[in-house]
Scaffold this active site. Structure first.
Site, PDB file in Angstrom:
ATOM      1  N   SER A  61       0.821  -1.219   0.000  1.00 22.67           N
ATOM      2  CA  SER A  61       0.000   0.000   0.000  1.00 22.67           C
ATOM      3  C   SER A  61       0.859   1.274   0.000  1.00 22.67           C
ATOM      4  CB  SER A  61      -0.966  -0.074   1.181  1.00 22.67           C
ATOM      5  OG  SER A  61      -1.945   0.908   1.100  1.00 22.67           O
TER       6      SER A  61
ATOM      7  N   ASP B  57      -4.987   8.546   0.162  1.00 16.65           N
ATOM      8  CA  ASP B  57      -5.008   8.917   1.579  1.00 16.65           C
ATOM      9  C   ASP B  57      -5.326  10.388   1.805  1.00 16.65           C
ATOM     10  OD1 ASP B  57      -4.409   6.330   2.159  1.00 16.65           O
ATOM     11  OD2 ASP B  57      -2.255   6.671   2.267  1.00 16.65           O
TER      12      ASP B  57
ATOM     13  N   HIS C  39      -4.779  -0.215  -3.941  1.00 18.65           N
ATOM     14  CA  HIS C  39      -6.202  -0.415  -3.578  1.00 18.65           C
ATOM     15  C   HIS C  39      -7.112   0.119  -4.689  1.00 18.65           C
ATOM     16  CE1 HIS C  39      -5.240  -1.344   0.676  1.00 18.65           C
ATOM     17  NE2 HIS C  39      -4.395  -0.328   0.625  1.00 18.65           N
TER      18      HIS C  39
END
Lengths: 234, 234
Positions: A121, A136, A158
């Site tokens: 990630s 994020d 993701h």
């Protein structure tokens, strides 16, 4: 010769932390005795210590050892280690710490010299050109979005496909990445959960459970299958 | 006396652009003859001109006029206008332009002096303390996350509840905001689509279709109903 495993996610639905990557991790770090774990992305805001313990526990089950260090001797430990794992969490926070502790160049040198590297990630994202395609929140202000640039494109971990019939009006991931490319030139790979990149020298193979999507300027996007080599993608 | 309408989203599912806000917009701008539209957030990367035309078209149907200006005379136009609308898109891009054109102080002064202000999504977000709770990608590097600070908390527009049974492992919005609060002190309001804040002087009322969620440090979060006054929330 670079040896990297860059995963979209540490964990897939219904499994334990890193479970789907066990075999790959064992292979990647098979000759490593001193693996360094970088916990700065702090998922859910857990402490560095808590996060390191979590990684250590899994590595122990794989007969792999993560070494101890403190923030003070991190640079020295980085020089000495023979494997690196940077875990996920918040990408801004992670990159900010790498700048704060002046770790960018050391990390680049170590990884480029062939020290095995595992990223999940956020730890994957920072290996691209910039973190401009992170999902994020900017929970800290980072002085530059420029990342390690070990991979010659940007990564969106993701990656999530637009959902047909979804009534939410916030931008889809696809819309966001297309917006990114109105202002930035680099290719972006949308790496779905369960997929990862295996880097061997100049070769960058897509591996894992899912196809990935390559975003290029002017919406010239296309899907790639597991096994595709991204070495020449521009 | 401040007069603001800060909407989570410009558009709700199944409706046209700004449709659900028509009555509120007519009331807010009822005495305005020279409304200035700021298109810098560029949703989907559309041009300033395209975005301004879109806003103008809707305002025309409400018998409201958006004035023309160029980047060169924007400051002057801002001084002269009697109403301001900042539309959604990418929050980093919007704030970066406000810094680039040195518009922060003028905007603050105008809004604090009582010029009616409409914000949607990114245009709402920038009225909080920082843009640290945006959902957007950092498609440009902004020199500071500090925003207009007209509202004494942070805003998360397009707030989305965690979905039970969702197999995606990326962080939920709730997790992200809780992470934000490990490192930042301010309250955050999760403003669901269809809801908005109506600011009248020091009063900040939640209005619209949905409840909102107030995030406080240490997960002391709670829901508020339409009509709640956030004036004293700390």
């Amino acid at each position: 010769m670079k040896k990297m495993l860059l995963a979209s996610t540490s964990t897939i639905y219904g499994q334990k932390y890193l479970e789907y990557l066990h075999d790959e991790i064992k292979t990647l770090f098979s000759e490593c005795k001193k693996i360094l774990f970088v916990p700065y992305a702090r998922p859910s805001g857990i402490t560095h210590l808590e996060y390191t313990e979590k990684a250590k526990d899994v590595f122990k089950t794989l007969s792999l050892e993560i070494i101890d260090y403190t923030d003070e001797d991190l640079k020295e430990s980085l020089e000495k280690c023979d494997g690196i794992f940077i875990g996920g969490g918040n990408t801004f926070l992670l990159l900010d710490k790498l700048y704060q502790f002046s770790l960018i160049d050391i990390l680049k040198n170590k990884i480029n010299s062939g020290i095995p590297y595992l990223g999940t990630s956020a730890g994957t994202n920072i290996c691209g050109i910039t973190i401009g395609t992170t999902n994020d929140m900017p929970i800290v202000h980072v002085k530059s979005l420029e990342a390690l640039g070990i991979i010659h494109f940007n990564i969106n971990p993701h990656y999530l496909d637009p959902t047909v019939g979804f009534e939410h009006m916030g931008e889809s991931r696809e819309t966001r990445i297309n917006e990114f490319q109105k202002l930035n030139d680099q290719v972006v790979i949308g790496l779905r959960e369960g997929s990862f990149l295996l880097v061997n020298g100049d070769d960058i193979y897509l591996k894992g459970l899912k196809r990935a999507i390559i975003f290029k300027k002017e919406n010239k996007n296309f899907e790639i299958e597991s096994g595709f080599n991204l070495k020449n993608i521009m």
